[in-house]
Design an enzyme around this catalytic site. Structure first.
Site, PDB file in Angstrom:
ATOM      1  CG  MET A  30     -86.010 -62.783 -14.173  1.00 15.98           C
ATOM      2  SD  MET A  30     -85.247 -63.228 -12.614  1.00 15.98           S
ATOM      3  CE  MET A  30     -85.879 -61.965 -11.547  1.00 15.98           C
ATOM      4  CE1 TYR A  32     -97.904 -62.140 -11.504  1.00 19.93           C
ATOM      5  CE2 TYR A  32     -97.325 -59.861 -11.065  1.00 19.93           C
ATOM      6  CZ  TYR A  32     -98.196 -60.914 -10.950  1.00 19.93           C
ATOM      7  OH  TYR A  32     -99.378 -60.736 -10.286  1.00 19.93           O
ATOM      8  CG  LEU A  33     -93.856 -60.738 -19.257  1.00 20.59           C
ATOM      9  CD1 LEU A  33     -94.002 -61.106 -20.728  1.00 20.59           C
ATOM     10  CD2 LEU A  33     -92.391 -60.457 -18.916  1.00 20.59           C
ATOM     11  CG  HIS A  34     -94.183 -54.698 -15.531  1.00 17.50           C
ATOM     12  ND1 HIS A  34     -93.362 -53.860 -16.241  1.00 17.50           N
ATOM     13  CD2 HIS A  34     -93.385 -55.297 -14.603  1.00 17.50           C
ATOM     14  CE1 HIS A  34     -92.138 -53.915 -15.761  1.00 17.50           C
ATOM     15  NE2 HIS A  34     -92.109 -54.795 -14.771  1.00 17.50           N
ATOM     16  CG  HIS A  37     -91.378 -57.086 -18.623  1.00 21.82           C
ATOM     17  ND1 HIS A  37     -92.106 -57.127 -17.454  1.00 21.82           N
ATOM     18  CD2 HIS A  37     -90.108 -57.423 -18.288  1.00 21.82           C
ATOM     19  CE1 HIS A  37     -91.312 -57.485 -16.456  1.00 21.82           C
ATOM     20  NE2 HIS A  37     -90.098 -57.662 -16.928  1.00 21.82           N
ATOM     21  CD  GLN A  61     -81.533 -62.848 -12.066  1.00 24.25           C
ATOM     22  OE1 GLN A  61     -81.285 -63.324 -13.168  1.00 24.25           O
ATOM     23  NE2 GLN A  61     -82.049 -61.627 -11.937  1.00 24.25           N
ATOM     24  N   GLY A 147     -84.111 -52.967 -19.737  1.00 25.93           N
ATOM     25  CA  GLY A 147     -84.673 -51.717 -19.207  1.00 25.93           C
ATOM     26  C   GLY A 147     -83.632 -50.904 -18.451  1.00 25.93           C
ATOM     27  CE  LYS A 149     -87.805 -51.752 -12.343  1.00 23.14           C
ATOM     28  NZ  LYS A 149     -87.211 -52.378 -11.152  1.00 23.14           N
ATOM     29  CB  SER A 186     -92.290 -58.373 -11.400  1.00 17.32           C
ATOM     30  OG  SER A 186     -92.079 -58.285 -12.786  1.00 17.32           O
TER      31      SER A 186
HETATM   32  O1  PAF Z   1     -83.870 -58.045 -15.512  1.00 20.63           O
HETATM   33  C1  PAF Z   1     -84.277 -59.220 -15.379  1.00 20.63           C
HETATM   34  O2  PAF Z   1     -85.478 -59.503 -15.418  1.00 20.63           O
HETATM   35  C2  PAF Z   1     -83.255 -60.326 -15.162  1.00 20.63           C
HETATM   36  O3  PAF Z   1     -82.222 -59.912 -14.352  1.00 20.63           O
HETATM   37  C3  PAF Z   1     -82.737 -60.946 -16.482  1.00 20.63           C
HETATM   38  C4  PAF Z   1     -81.935 -59.945 -17.284  1.00 20.63           C
HETATM   39  C5  PAF Z   1     -83.902 -61.448 -17.309  1.00 20.63           C
HETATM   40  C6  PAF Z   1     -81.825 -62.125 -16.156  1.00 20.63           C
HETATM   41  O4  PAF Z   1     -82.492 -63.111 -15.449  1.00 20.63           O
END
Ligand code: PAF
Length: 281
Positions: A30, A32-34, A37, A61, A147, A149, A186
Protein backbone atom coordinates in the site's frame (compact mmCIF):
# COMPACT_ATOMS: atom_id res chain seq x y z
CA UNK A 1 11.96 0.95 -14.12
CA UNK A 2 8.49 2.03 -15.26
CA UNK A 3 5.55 3.31 -13.23
CA UNK A 4 2.16 2.56 -14.77
CA UNK A 5 -1.37 3.14 -13.57
CA UNK A 6 -3.55 1.04 -15.86
CA UNK A 7 -4.30 -2.66 -15.85
CA UNK A 8 -3.79 -2.71 -19.64
CA UNK A 9 -0.21 -1.43 -19.31
CA UNK A 10 0.68 -4.03 -16.65
CA UNK A 11 -0.75 -6.85 -18.74
CA UNK A 12 1.12 -5.68 -21.87
CA UNK A 13 4.43 -5.56 -19.99
CA UNK A 14 3.96 -8.95 -18.32
CA UNK A 15 2.91 -10.48 -21.65
CA UNK A 16 6.17 -9.24 -23.19
CA UNK A 17 8.21 -10.75 -20.35
CA UNK A 18 6.33 -14.03 -20.60
CA UNK A 19 7.01 -14.22 -24.37
CA UNK A 20 10.73 -14.00 -23.48
CA UNK A 21 10.35 -16.89 -21.03
CA UNK A 22 10.97 -14.70 -17.96
CA UNK A 23 9.58 -15.45 -14.49
CA UNK A 24 7.63 -12.78 -12.63
CA UNK A 25 7.41 -11.93 -8.91
CA UNK A 26 4.81 -9.64 -7.36
CA UNK A 27 5.18 -7.57 -4.17
CA UNK A 28 1.74 -6.17 -3.22
CA UNK A 29 2.01 -3.01 -1.05
CA UNK A 30 0.00 0.00 0.00
CA UNK A 31 3.02 2.26 -0.53
CA UNK A 32 4.87 4.51 1.90
CA UNK A 33 7.58 1.88 1.59
CA UNK A 34 10.11 1.13 4.31
CA UNK A 35 12.86 -1.40 5.01
CA UNK A 36 10.28 -4.16 5.51
CA UNK A 37 8.94 -3.68 1.97
CA UNK A 38 12.51 -3.34 0.66
CA UNK A 39 13.34 -6.77 2.09
CA UNK A 40 10.34 -8.25 0.20
CA UNK A 41 11.42 -6.60 -3.05
CA UNK A 42 15.04 -7.75 -2.63
CA UNK A 43 13.86 -11.33 -2.05
CA UNK A 44 11.56 -11.12 -5.09
CA UNK A 45 14.40 -9.76 -7.23
CA UNK A 46 16.67 -12.61 -6.09
CA UNK A 47 14.06 -15.26 -6.97
CA UNK A 48 12.48 -13.93 -10.21
CA UNK A 49 13.62 -12.50 -13.54
CA UNK A 50 11.21 -9.56 -13.30
CA UNK A 51 9.50 -7.95 -10.29
CA UNK A 52 6.29 -5.92 -10.16
CA UNK A 53 5.54 -3.84 -7.04
CA UNK A 54 1.93 -2.76 -6.65
CA UNK A 55 1.54 0.51 -4.74
CA UNK A 56 -2.13 1.05 -3.97
CA UNK A 57 -3.95 2.20 -0.84
CA UNK A 58 -6.88 -0.17 -1.17
CA UNK A 59 -10.02 1.68 0.02
CA UNK A 60 -12.15 -1.43 0.49
CA UNK A 61 -9.94 -2.89 3.22
CA UNK A 62 -10.50 0.13 5.50
CA UNK A 63 -13.52 0.31 7.81
CA UNK A 64 -15.68 3.46 7.91
CA UNK A 65 -13.91 4.90 10.98
CA UNK A 66 -10.39 3.87 9.95
CA UNK A 67 -7.44 5.84 8.54
CA UNK A 68 -8.03 5.65 4.75
CA UNK A 69 -7.82 9.43 4.27
CA UNK A 70 -4.79 9.95 6.50
CA UNK A 71 -2.90 6.80 5.42
CA UNK A 72 0.57 8.10 4.41
CA UNK A 73 1.40 8.27 0.70
CA UNK A 74 4.63 9.22 -1.14
CA UNK A 75 4.85 7.72 -4.61
CA UNK A 76 8.09 9.58 -5.51
CA UNK A 77 9.97 8.15 -2.52
CA UNK A 78 8.37 4.73 -3.18
CA UNK A 79 9.58 4.78 -6.80
CA UNK A 80 13.15 5.55 -5.65
CA UNK A 81 13.08 2.69 -3.13
CA UNK A 82 11.69 0.25 -5.73
CA UNK A 83 14.28 1.25 -8.30
CA UNK A 84 17.10 1.00 -5.73
CA UNK A 85 15.94 -2.49 -4.74
CA UNK A 86 15.91 -3.64 -8.37
CA UNK A 87 12.15 -3.78 -9.15
CA UNK A 88 11.21 -3.54 -12.82
CA UNK A 89 7.67 -2.16 -12.75
CA UNK A 90 5.55 -0.22 -10.23
CA UNK A 91 1.80 -0.54 -10.64
CA UNK A 92 0.25 2.57 -9.07
CA UNK A 93 -3.43 2.65 -9.99
CA UNK A 94 -5.99 5.21 -8.88
CA UNK A 95 -8.99 3.76 -7.00
CA UNK A 96 -11.12 4.20 -10.13
CA UNK A 97 -8.60 2.10 -12.13
CA UNK A 98 -9.25 -0.78 -9.74
CA UNK A 99 -12.93 -0.33 -8.89
CA UNK A 100 -15.60 0.58 -11.41
CA UNK A 101 -18.39 2.73 -9.95
CA UNK A 102 -20.69 -0.31 -10.03
CA UNK A 103 -18.09 -2.79 -8.71
CA UNK A 104 -19.89 -5.47 -6.70
CA UNK A 105 -17.82 -8.67 -6.70
CA UNK A 106 -15.87 -9.58 -3.56
CA UNK A 107 -13.73 -12.47 -2.33
CA UNK A 108 -14.84 -13.32 1.18
CA UNK A 109 -13.41 -15.89 3.58
CA UNK A 110 -14.90 -17.35 6.73
CA UNK A 111 -13.21 -18.84 9.83
CA UNK A 112 -9.60 -17.62 9.41
CA UNK A 113 -10.81 -14.02 9.18
CA UNK A 114 -13.17 -14.08 12.15
CA UNK A 115 -10.69 -13.79 15.06
CA UNK A 116 -7.65 -11.63 15.81
CA UNK A 117 -7.71 -8.53 13.56
CA UNK A 118 -10.97 -9.68 11.94
CA UNK A 119 -12.84 -9.14 15.21
CA UNK A 120 -12.22 -5.38 15.32
CA UNK A 121 -11.91 -5.04 11.52
CA UNK A 122 -14.85 -7.16 10.25
CA UNK A 123 -14.61 -6.12 6.57
CA UNK A 124 -10.82 -5.84 6.37
CA UNK A 125 -9.96 -9.29 5.02
CA UNK A 126 -12.73 -9.20 2.44
CA UNK A 127 -11.03 -6.07 1.09
CA UNK A 128 -7.59 -7.68 1.23
CA UNK A 129 -8.72 -10.93 -0.46
CA UNK A 130 -10.55 -9.00 -3.16
CA UNK A 131 -7.68 -6.68 -4.04
CA UNK A 132 -5.04 -9.42 -3.84
CA UNK A 133 -7.17 -11.63 -6.13
CA UNK A 134 -7.43 -8.76 -8.59
CA UNK A 135 -3.65 -8.19 -8.45
CA UNK A 136 -3.05 -11.91 -8.96
CA UNK A 137 -5.30 -11.85 -12.05
CA UNK A 138 -3.72 -8.66 -13.42
CA UNK A 139 -0.06 -9.64 -12.93
CA UNK A 140 -0.38 -13.46 -12.96
CA UNK A 141 2.96 -13.82 -11.13
CA UNK A 142 4.87 -17.01 -10.43
CA UNK A 143 5.44 -15.90 -6.84
CA UNK A 144 4.02 -13.25 -4.52
CA UNK A 145 5.72 -11.87 -1.42
CA UNK A 146 4.09 -10.91 1.90
CA UNK A 147 5.49 -9.93 5.30
CA UNK A 148 5.11 -12.14 8.38
CA UNK A 149 4.23 -9.00 10.40
CA UNK A 150 0.71 -9.31 8.96
CA UNK A 151 0.62 -12.95 10.03
CA UNK A 152 -3.16 -13.38 9.78
CA UNK A 153 -3.14 -11.76 6.32
CA UNK A 154 -0.42 -14.17 5.20
CA UNK A 155 -2.40 -17.19 6.49
CA UNK A 156 -5.57 -15.88 4.82
CA UNK A 157 -3.81 -15.38 1.48
CA UNK A 158 -2.23 -18.84 1.61
CA UNK A 159 -5.70 -20.31 2.24
CA UNK A 160 -7.28 -18.23 -0.53
CA UNK A 161 -4.63 -19.40 -2.99
CA UNK A 162 -5.30 -23.00 -2.01
CA UNK A 163 -9.09 -22.71 -1.98
CA UNK A 164 -9.35 -20.80 -5.28
CA UNK A 165 -6.53 -22.67 -7.10
CA UNK A 166 -4.33 -19.72 -7.88
CA UNK A 167 -1.17 -21.14 -9.46
CA UNK A 168 1.07 -18.82 -7.45
CA UNK A 169 3.69 -19.56 -4.80
CA UNK A 170 3.18 -17.45 -1.69
CA UNK A 171 6.44 -16.47 -0.02
CA UNK A 172 6.31 -15.26 3.60
CA UNK A 173 9.19 -13.02 4.67
CA UNK A 174 10.49 -12.26 8.19
CA UNK A 175 9.51 -9.17 10.19
CA UNK A 176 11.99 -6.30 9.82
CA UNK A 177 12.49 -4.31 13.03
CA UNK A 178 13.86 -0.94 14.13
CA UNK A 179 17.00 -1.07 16.26
CA UNK A 180 14.95 -1.02 19.48
CA UNK A 181 12.74 -3.89 18.25
CA UNK A 182 9.64 -2.04 16.99
CA UNK A 183 8.35 -3.82 13.86
CA UNK A 184 8.62 -1.55 10.81
CA UNK A 185 5.24 -0.24 9.70
CA UNK A 186 3.98 2.67 7.62
CA UNK A 187 1.70 3.47 10.58
CA UNK A 188 4.71 4.09 12.87
CA UNK A 189 4.77 7.60 11.35
CA UNK A 190 1.56 8.38 13.29
CA UNK A 191 3.40 8.05 16.63
CA UNK A 192 4.63 11.14 18.47
CA UNK A 193 7.95 10.91 20.36
CA UNK A 194 6.41 9.67 23.59
CA UNK A 195 4.24 7.09 21.79
CA UNK A 196 7.20 5.95 19.72
CA UNK A 197 9.09 5.23 22.94
CA UNK A 198 6.06 3.40 24.39
CA UNK A 199 5.51 1.35 21.20
CA UNK A 200 8.55 -0.77 21.93
CA UNK A 201 6.37 -2.61 24.47
CA UNK A 202 4.96 -4.75 21.62
CA UNK A 203 8.33 -6.21 20.66
CA UNK A 204 9.24 -6.59 24.33
CA UNK A 205 6.09 -8.70 24.76
CA UNK A 206 7.05 -10.77 21.71
CA UNK A 207 10.49 -11.34 23.19
CA UNK A 208 9.03 -12.33 26.56
CA UNK A 209 6.45 -14.70 25.08
CA UNK A 210 9.02 -16.35 22.84
CA UNK A 211 11.52 -16.81 25.65
CA UNK A 212 8.89 -18.38 27.92
CA UNK A 213 8.05 -20.85 25.16
CA UNK A 214 11.69 -21.54 24.35
CA UNK A 215 12.13 -22.35 28.02
CA UNK A 216 9.39 -24.99 27.85
CA UNK A 217 6.13 -23.18 28.67
CA UNK A 218 3.31 -24.47 26.45
CA UNK A 219 0.16 -23.16 28.19
CA UNK A 220 -1.40 -20.31 26.26
CA UNK A 221 -2.91 -18.88 29.47
CA UNK A 222 0.53 -18.56 31.09
CA UNK A 223 2.33 -17.12 28.07
CA UNK A 224 -0.45 -14.67 27.22
CA UNK A 225 -0.91 -13.51 30.84
CA UNK A 226 2.78 -12.63 31.04
CA UNK A 227 2.65 -10.78 27.72
CA UNK A 228 -0.53 -8.90 28.72
CA UNK A 229 0.90 -7.92 32.08
CA UNK A 230 3.98 -6.46 30.42
CA UNK A 231 1.89 -4.46 27.93
CA UNK A 232 -0.51 -3.24 30.62
CA UNK A 233 2.50 -1.82 32.47
CA UNK A 234 2.88 0.75 29.67
CA UNK A 235 0.43 3.61 30.37
CA UNK A 236 0.15 4.68 26.71
CA UNK A 237 -0.69 1.16 25.51
CA UNK A 238 -4.18 -0.36 25.31
CA UNK A 239 -4.58 -4.00 24.27
CA UNK A 240 -6.97 -4.87 21.43
CA UNK A 241 -5.98 -8.55 21.60
CA UNK A 242 -3.10 -10.82 22.59
CA UNK A 243 -3.81 -14.39 21.50
CA UNK A 244 -2.29 -17.76 20.71
CA UNK A 245 -3.76 -19.54 17.67
CA UNK A 246 -2.93 -22.45 15.40
CA UNK A 247 -0.65 -20.94 12.73
CA UNK A 248 -2.67 -22.41 9.83
CA UNK A 249 -6.32 -22.43 10.99
CA UNK A 250 -6.08 -19.27 13.15
CA UNK A 251 -8.18 -21.09 15.78
CA UNK A 252 -7.32 -20.32 19.42
CA UNK A 253 -5.33 -23.01 21.23
CA UNK A 254 -5.00 -23.73 24.96
CA UNK A 255 -1.63 -25.43 24.57
CA UNK A 256 1.09 -25.03 21.97
CA UNK A 257 1.47 -28.12 19.78
CA UNK A 258 2.85 -27.91 16.25
CA UNK A 259 3.07 -24.47 14.75
CA UNK A 260 1.37 -21.69 16.76
CA UNK A 261 1.10 -17.96 16.25
CA UNK A 262 1.19 -15.55 19.19
CA UNK A 263 -0.25 -12.33 17.81
CA UNK A 264 -1.22 -8.99 19.26
CA UNK A 265 -2.82 -5.71 18.29
CA UNK A 266 -2.19 -2.84 20.68
CA UNK A 267 -3.25 0.78 20.53
CA UNK A 268 -0.46 3.19 21.38
CA UNK A 269 -2.26 6.49 21.69
CA UNK A 270 -4.68 6.34 18.75
CA UNK A 271 -2.41 4.19 16.58
CA UNK A 272 -3.18 0.49 16.33
CA UNK A 273 0.02 -1.55 15.96
CA UNK A 274 0.47 -5.29 15.44
CA UNK A 275 3.28 -7.72 16.14
CA UNK A 276 3.67 -11.48 16.52
CA UNK A 277 5.90 -14.51 16.62
CA UNK A 278 5.53 -18.07 15.38
CA UNK A 279 6.58 -20.92 17.63
CA UNK A 280 7.23 -24.37 16.26
CA UNK A 281 6.49 -26.75 19.13
O1 PAF B 1 -0.25 -5.68 3.48
C1 PAF B 1 -0.65 -4.74 2.76
O2 PAF B 1 0.04 -3.73 2.56
C2 PAF B 1 -2.03 -4.84 2.12
O3 PAF B 1 -2.94 -5.43 2.97
C3 PAF B 1 -2.00 -5.53 0.73
C4 PAF B 1 -1.61 -6.98 0.85
C5 PAF B 1 -1.04 -4.81 -0.18
C6 PAF B 1 -3.40 -5.46 0.12
O4 PAF B 1 -3.82 -4.16 -0.05
Amino acid sequence: MNIVSSVVEVRAQVKKWRSQGLSVGLVPTMGYLHEGHRSLILRAVAENDRVVVSDFVNPIQFGPSEDLESYPRDIEADALLCEGAGAHLVFHPAPEDMYAPDFCTYVDMKELTEGLCGRTRPTHFRGVCTVVSKLFHIVAPDRAYFGQKDAQQLAVIRRMVRDLDFDIEIVGCPIVREEDGLAKSSRNTYLNAEERRAAVVLSRAVKLGRSLMENGERKASVVLAAMRELIEGEPLARIDYVEMVDAVSMRPVDEAHGSVLCAMAVYVGKTRLIDNFIFEG
